[in-house]
Enzyme design. Structure first.
Site, PDB file in Angstrom:
ATOM      1  CE1 TYR A 156      -4.001   2.059   0.389  1.00 23.30           C
ATOM      2  CE2 TYR A 156      -2.739   3.229   2.059  1.00 23.30           C
ATOM      3  CZ  TYR A 156      -3.837   3.141   1.225  1.00 23.30           C
ATOM      4  OH  TYR A 156      -4.772   4.159   1.230  1.00 23.30           O
ATOM      5  CE  LYS A 160      -3.666   4.509  -2.294  1.00 27.62           C
ATOM      6  NZ  LYS A 160      -4.680   4.923  -3.280  1.00 27.62           N
TER       7      LYS A 160
END
Length: 260
Positions: A156, A160
């Site tokens: 994640y 991002k």
């Protein structure tokens, strides 16, 4: 719901059936924009569009797997055939795979990157030319403060961070076209994805002491669609209650004004 203003836009939102997008969709519709609710789950995308229509807004739904280039191309063909050109793209589709390093295998790590990073790239590459034709197109990537601070779940955080850097890197491609590219980077958002353990830390870790309402993200997205935001470009716009400024460095002081 307000009457559609002359500045209304057709806005395509990926991941539109997700919890965060409920607030984004609602704010876009309230501002008079037509919302194209796009999701991997076509039934859920239709429900999202129906909610907007029931409230008096304009909406339509489409299916896409942003990690599949052929699916993105089919989406483009369907939108062009049924709606026409879009004015703005909001890349909100994403997954949070709660795996630590040794829990991941390469396939699961790649899957997160495919959805969270490669997916927005494919969407921008596919819809970018018509945004250029609009002369004032808008691209908004929903990133995360995890891309700046790091995060316990590496797929994640890495995806991002990549999405925020993609945002900045695309300025060259859209130079002089009138298209702006920005990222909204939320902190802890009030969605079903957020586990209770994280919610319990908000008062201690976030200076405002508040969790982010998805409608706040929608309000920021609506502002970025306006002409007043035409010179906001290549920015990571934090909406995190100040959490990033003190992330993992300090807890809330015991008393106001106490030394950290």
């Amino acid at each position: 719901m307000a009457t559609t203003p002359s500045t209304s836009k057709t806005v395509l939102v990926t991941g539109a059936a997700g919890g965060m997008c409920a607030g984004i969709n609602r704010r876009l519709a309230e501002a008079g924009h037509t919302v194209l609710c796009v999701d991997l789950d076509p039934a859920a995308a239709k429900r999202a569009a129906d909610e907007i229509s029931a409230a008096g807004g304009q909406a339509a739904s489409f299916e896409v797997d942003v990690a599949d280039e052929a699916s993105v191309q089919r989406l483009k063909e369907a939108v062009t055939s049924e709606i026409g050109a879009i004015d703005a793209l909001i890349n909100a589709a994403g997954i949070l795979d709660r795996k630590y390093l040794m829990d991941h295998d390469v396939a699961s790590f790649k899957r997160a990157l495919d959805i969270n990073l490669v997916g927005p790239f494919a969407m921008i590459r596919t819809f970018g030319p018509e945004l250029v034709q609009a002369g004032s197109g808008r691209i908004i990537n929903i990133s995360s403060i995890a891309g700046t601070t790091g995060y316990p779940y590496p797929s994640y955080a890495a995806s991002k961070a990549g999405l925020s850097n993609l945002t900045r890197s695309l300025l060259l491609d859209f130079w002089g076209t009138g298209v702006t590219v920005n990222s909204i980077c939320p902190g802890v958002v009030d969605t079903p994805m957020v586990i209770q353990e994280v919610r319990d830390q908000v008062a201690r870790k976030v200076p405002t002491g508040q969790i982010v309402d998805p409608a706040e993200i929608g309000a920021l997205a609506c502002f970025l669609l306006t002409n007043d935001a035409r010179n906001i470009n290549g920015a990571d716009l934090l909406i995190d209650g100040g959490a990033t400024q003190l992330f993992q460095l300090f807890d809330r002081p015991a008393t106001a004004g106490a030394d950290a």
